[in-house]
Structures are given as C-alpha cells and as structure tokens.
Design a protein around this motif. Structure first.
Motif, short mmCIF file in Angstrom:
data_model
loop_
_atom_site.label_atom_id
_atom_site.label_comp_id
_atom_site.label_asym_id
_atom_site.label_seq_id
_atom_site.Cartn_x
_atom_site.Cartn_y
_atom_site.Cartn_z
N THR A 14 -76.38 28.78 -24.98
CA THR A 14 -75.55 29.24 -23.87
C THR A 14 -74.61 28.11 -23.45
OG1 THR A 14 -75.52 30.14 -21.63
CG2 THR A 14 -77.29 28.61 -22.13
N LEU A 15 -73.48 28.49 -22.89
CA LEU A 15 -72.52 27.49 -22.41
C LEU A 15 -72.89 26.96 -21.03
CD1 LEU A 15 -69.15 29.10 -23.58
CD2 LEU A 15 -70.57 27.41 -24.76
N LEU A 16 -73.81 27.63 -20.35
CA LEU A 16 -74.21 27.21 -19.01
C LEU A 16 -74.94 25.87 -19.07
CD1 LEU A 16 -75.52 30.67 -17.80
CD2 LEU A 16 -73.32 29.61 -17.25
N GLY A 17 -74.73 25.03 -18.07
CA GLY A 17 -75.40 23.74 -18.01
C GLY A 17 -74.86 22.71 -18.97
N SER A 18 -73.63 22.92 -19.45
CA SER A 18 -73.05 22.04 -20.47
C SER A 18 -71.63 21.62 -20.11
CB SER A 18 -72.98 22.76 -21.82
OG SER A 18 -74.27 23.12 -22.25
N ILE A 19 -71.19 20.55 -20.74
CA ILE A 19 -69.78 20.16 -20.76
C ILE A 19 -69.27 20.58 -22.12
CG2 ILE A 19 -68.15 18.23 -20.81
CD1 ILE A 19 -69.98 16.81 -18.80
N LEU A 20 -68.14 21.28 -22.13
CA LEU A 20 -67.61 21.83 -23.37
C LEU A 20 -66.47 20.98 -23.91
CD1 LEU A 20 -67.43 25.57 -22.27
CD2 LEU A 20 -69.39 24.26 -23.13
N GLY A 21 -66.36 20.97 -25.22
CA GLY A 21 -65.23 20.36 -25.90
C GLY A 21 -64.48 21.47 -26.65
N ILE A 22 -63.27 21.79 -26.19
CA ILE A 22 -62.47 22.83 -26.85
C ILE A 22 -61.05 22.32 -27.03
CG2 ILE A 22 -63.89 24.73 -25.99
CD1 ILE A 22 -61.68 25.29 -23.92
N ASP A 23 -60.34 22.91 -27.97
CA ASP A 23 -58.94 22.58 -28.25
C ASP A 23 -58.09 23.76 -27.80
OD1 ASP A 23 -56.42 22.12 -29.32
OD2 ASP A 23 -57.17 21.50 -31.29
N VAL A 24 -57.37 23.60 -26.69
CA VAL A 24 -56.58 24.70 -26.14
C VAL A 24 -55.22 24.84 -26.83
CG1 VAL A 24 -57.73 24.64 -23.90
CG2 VAL A 24 -55.64 23.29 -24.27
N ASP A 25 -54.88 23.92 -27.71
CA ASP A 25 -53.60 23.98 -28.41
C ASP A 25 -53.68 24.75 -29.73
OD1 ASP A 25 -52.25 22.48 -26.46
OD2 ASP A 25 -52.97 20.61 -27.35
N ARG A 26 -54.88 25.09 -30.14
CA ARG A 26 -55.07 25.87 -31.36
C ARG A 26 -55.99 27.04 -31.05
NH1 ARG A 26 -57.68 24.09 -35.55
NH2 ARG A 26 -59.09 22.77 -34.39
N ARG A 27 -56.13 27.94 -32.03
CA ARG A 27 -57.00 29.11 -31.88
C ARG A 27 -57.85 29.30 -33.10
NH1 ARG A 27 -54.67 34.90 -30.22
NH2 ARG A 27 -56.82 35.50 -30.12
N ASP A 28 -59.14 29.53 -32.89
CA ASP A 28 -60.05 29.96 -33.94
C ASP A 28 -60.40 31.41 -33.60
OD1 ASP A 28 -60.16 27.44 -35.13
OD2 ASP A 28 -62.02 26.86 -34.10
N LEU A 31 -61.59 33.64 -30.85
CA LEU A 31 -61.50 32.86 -29.62
C LEU A 31 -60.06 32.59 -29.23
CD1 LEU A 31 -64.22 30.20 -30.55
CD2 LEU A 31 -64.53 32.24 -29.11
N ASN A 32 -59.83 32.29 -27.97
CA ASN A 32 -58.50 31.90 -27.50
C ASN A 32 -58.34 30.38 -27.50
OD1 ASN A 32 -57.34 34.44 -27.04
ND2 ASN A 32 -58.54 34.66 -25.17
N TYR A 33 -59.21 29.70 -28.18
CA TYR A 33 -59.19 28.24 -28.31
C TYR A 33 -59.83 27.90 -29.65
CZ TYR A 33 -63.94 29.09 -26.61
OH TYR A 33 -65.20 29.58 -26.44
N ALA A 34 -59.76 26.62 -30.02
CA ALA A 34 -60.39 26.15 -31.26
C ALA A 34 -61.56 25.24 -30.92
CB ALA A 34 -59.37 25.41 -32.13
N ILE A 35 -62.48 25.11 -31.84
CA ILE A 35 -63.63 24.22 -31.71
C ILE A 35 -63.31 22.92 -32.45
CG2 ILE A 35 -66.09 23.92 -32.14
CD1 ILE A 35 -65.51 26.35 -30.36
#
Length: 188
Positions: A14-28, A31-35
C-alpha cells in the motif's frame, strides 16, 4: 486512522505510511506518472514500486538540503512523540512498532529492514504537531549554517538541529507565538 489498525506503516503493498518517489515528467501507462528505475522496491513483486521509504505515520513537510541532497521530514506522532527523520532510500522508520524511539505496538508485524531511528524527537509536553522545516544555507547567519530548523504547530516553538560527532543536538531557538504550518526559503 488512529493506531494504524490495518498495519499500513509496515505494508509495502500500500502507498499509505510511505514517502513516494515518482517522475511527474514521464508516464508509465496506465499511470499518470512514471516509476524511477532506482526506487528501492521496483524489483520486489509484492511491493508498490512507487515507495521510496516507509514506516511513517503522518509526514508533515519534506525538504531536500540543496547542498547535500539529503531528504528531511517531520513525522507527526500519535500519542506521545513527534519526530524528525533524515530519509534514506528504502528506509523503514518504524511506525506503528514504535513512535519516535519508543515502543508503540512492539508486537505489530515488521517488514524488512532494521528500523531507522529519528534524528530528533520530542515528547508532547514540548509540542504536539511537528512541522518539518529546512536546512539553513543562507549567508546572513553564519552560526546557523547547515542546521536543520523545524517547528511545532501547537506550541509555536522553533528548534535547530546540529550534529556533534555522532550525536544530534536540538536547541530551541524561537517561540513564534502562532501555529507553524510550513517553512520556506528564497533563492539565496
């Protein structure tokens, strides 16, 4: 939810309780972002690949030190302790097994790595809603160069952290007299 009844803090699915690393300049897609490929759990099938760090209760404000790139956060406690963390890739900060450095639900399930201690903590008698801050990198206040400033929304206090050898020292440096919700810096 109070007391993390679903053990989200230690659950990498789950994404809850975490800090996320995402790339908002690309898309996978879809998703509306890239990993980012260097996220710590990209190859772990049962984990969400967006997770950068976990075991956090309620992160309130993140800050990248512009000189070192270190990531800092304030994590609001539940019953007794507030904490400041220097966030590392893949780090487990212990929620709900503990709050700060102290047992909270020591029998709660733990995922993966050793728990990382907070850099600083304070008991609710000092403040009850920590606000993560900034590392000072300005030119005007030489004595504060490189110190991490943070506050507390409830008490209005401001502290500065300094590292001495392997220990962090927390000094109260101001009393704002109002709720501190955020810190900011200019370009200098």
């Amino acid at each position: 939810l109070a007391h993390d009844p679903h053990d989200n803090g230690q659950n990498l699915s789950t994404l809850l309780g975490s800090i996320l690393g995402i790339d908002v300049d690309r898309r996978d897609k879809p998703l509306n972002y890239a990993i980012p490929t260097d996220n710590p759990f990209v190859e772990l099938e049962e984990a969400r690949p967006e997770i950068f760090a976990y075991g956090l209760r309620n992160v309130w404000r993140l800050h990248f030190d512009r000189a070192t790139g270190d990531l800092w956060c304030g994590d609001v406690g539940q019953e007794r302790y507030e904490e400041i963390n220097r966030v590392t890739r893949g780090g487990n900060y212990g929620w709900k097994i503990r709050e700060g450095r102290h047992p909270f639900a020591p029998d709660a399930p733990q995922t993966g790595k050793k728990l990382i201690d907070p850099v600083a903590e304070h008991y609710h008698s000092e403040g009850e809603s920590i606000t993560g801050g900034i590392v000072y990198r300005g030119d005007r206040l030489a004595d504060y160069q490189g110190r991490y400033f943070f506050g507390d929304y409830e008490s209005g206090f401001v502290w500065a952290l300094t590292k001495h050898k392997d220990q962090w020292q927390k000094d109260k440096v101001a009393e704002a007299g109002l709720g501190i919700a955020a810190f900011g810096t200019d370009r200098q």
